[in-house]
Design a protein around this motif. Structure first.
Motif, short mmCIF file in Angstrom:
data_model
loop_
_atom_site.label_atom_id
_atom_site.label_comp_id
_atom_site.label_asym_id
_atom_site.label_seq_id
_atom_site.Cartn_x
_atom_site.Cartn_y
_atom_site.Cartn_z
N UNK A 61 -8.51 -12.64 8.27
CA UNK A 61 -9.29 -11.53 8.79
C UNK A 61 -8.64 -10.28 8.24
N UNK A 62 -9.44 -9.36 7.70
CA UNK A 62 -8.89 -8.13 7.12
C UNK A 62 -9.62 -6.91 7.68
N UNK A 63 -8.87 -5.84 7.88
CA UNK A 63 -9.42 -4.54 8.24
C UNK A 63 -9.16 -3.63 7.04
N UNK A 64 -10.24 -3.09 6.47
CA UNK A 64 -10.17 -2.23 5.28
C UNK A 64 -10.52 -0.80 5.68
N UNK A 65 -9.67 0.17 5.31
CA UNK A 65 -9.90 1.57 5.68
C UNK A 65 -9.62 2.51 4.52
N UNK A 66 -10.46 3.54 4.35
CA UNK A 66 -10.04 4.66 3.51
C UNK A 66 -8.86 5.37 4.17
N UNK A 67 -8.10 6.12 3.41
CA UNK A 67 -6.89 6.76 3.93
C UNK A 67 -7.16 7.62 5.15
N UNK A 68 -8.20 8.44 5.12
CA UNK A 68 -8.47 9.35 6.24
C UNK A 68 -8.80 8.58 7.52
N UNK A 69 -9.50 7.48 7.39
CA UNK A 69 -9.85 6.68 8.57
C UNK A 69 -8.61 5.99 9.12
N UNK A 70 -7.78 5.45 8.24
CA UNK A 70 -6.54 4.79 8.69
C UNK A 70 -5.65 5.79 9.43
N UNK A 71 -5.55 7.02 8.90
CA UNK A 71 -4.74 8.04 9.57
C UNK A 71 -5.35 8.45 10.90
N UNK A 72 -6.68 8.54 10.98
CA UNK A 72 -7.35 8.91 12.23
C UNK A 72 -7.14 7.83 13.30
N UNK A 73 -7.26 6.57 12.91
CA UNK A 73 -7.05 5.47 13.86
C UNK A 73 -5.60 5.50 14.36
N UNK A 74 -4.66 5.67 13.46
CA UNK A 74 -3.25 5.72 13.83
C UNK A 74 -2.98 6.90 14.74
N UNK A 75 -3.56 8.06 14.42
CA UNK A 75 -3.41 9.24 15.27
C UNK A 75 -3.93 8.99 16.67
N UNK A 76 -5.03 8.23 16.78
CA UNK A 76 -5.56 7.87 18.10
C UNK A 76 -4.61 6.99 18.88
N UNK A 77 -3.95 6.07 18.19
CA UNK A 77 -2.95 5.21 18.84
C UNK A 77 -1.75 6.01 19.32
N UNK A 78 -1.26 6.88 18.44
CA UNK A 78 -0.01 7.58 18.71
C UNK A 78 -0.19 8.89 19.47
#
Length: 159
Positions: A61-78
């Motif tokens: 199973x893979x989750x694929x993200x553009x850089x901005x989306x990956x950073x936004x998701x991480x920002x939501x976590x942190x």
């Protein structure tokens, strides 16, 4: 169509699992669209986190993200602004993949198939291609966030 596919709508299971993770962990509602039938879609990803599947189902199973989306998701976590694709981003997207895969593991178990999960692996880059098991069944689901799209892919063969 395999027996498990007759029992489970795997694209809908991916959508439900991803919605559950985003709702409970990030308090964000996401909608998904199964794009599996449209053929091999081009995914513009700078970040991919993968979980290996074993047991009654072999694949990933893979989750694929553009850089901005990956950073936004991480920002939501942190709960903070994320400036670059760093270890925090790899950990956060890896945890998203892990939680989605965990929910799919439960769906498979309800269908009588035991699935084992590996440790997440993350890839960051500007140009990479993932390949997998020849003849594998693939499901692609596209999701949309305010920061852009991301995709969840399930690739597997039954053992």
């Amino acid at each position: 169509m395999t027996e498990i596919e007759k029992q489970l709508d795997l694209a809908q299971e991916i959508i439900s699992a991803t919605q559950e993770v985003f709702s409970s962990m990030l308090m964000i509602d996401v909608t998904g669209e199964d794009i599996s039938a449209s053929g091999r879609s081009v995914i513009q990803s700078n970040m991919t986190s993968m979980i290996g599947l074993g047991g009654g189902v072999r694949g990933m199973l893979a989750v694929h993200c553009p850089a901005e989306v990956a950073k936004a998701i991480t920002g939501g976590f942190l709960g903070m602004e994320v400036e670059e694709l760093d270890e925090d981003v790899k950990d956060a997207i890896g945890e998203i993949a892990n939680m989605v895969a965990g929910n799919l593991k439960i769906a498979y178990a309800n269908g009588g198939v035991n699935v084992e999960l590996a440790i997440p692996t993350s890839v960051i880059g500007k140009s990479f291609r993932l390949s997998g098991i020849g003849g594998a069944i693939r499901h692609y689901v596209s999701f949309q966030l305010e920061s852009g799209p991301f995709w969840v892919e399930l690739m597997y063969v039954l053992s």
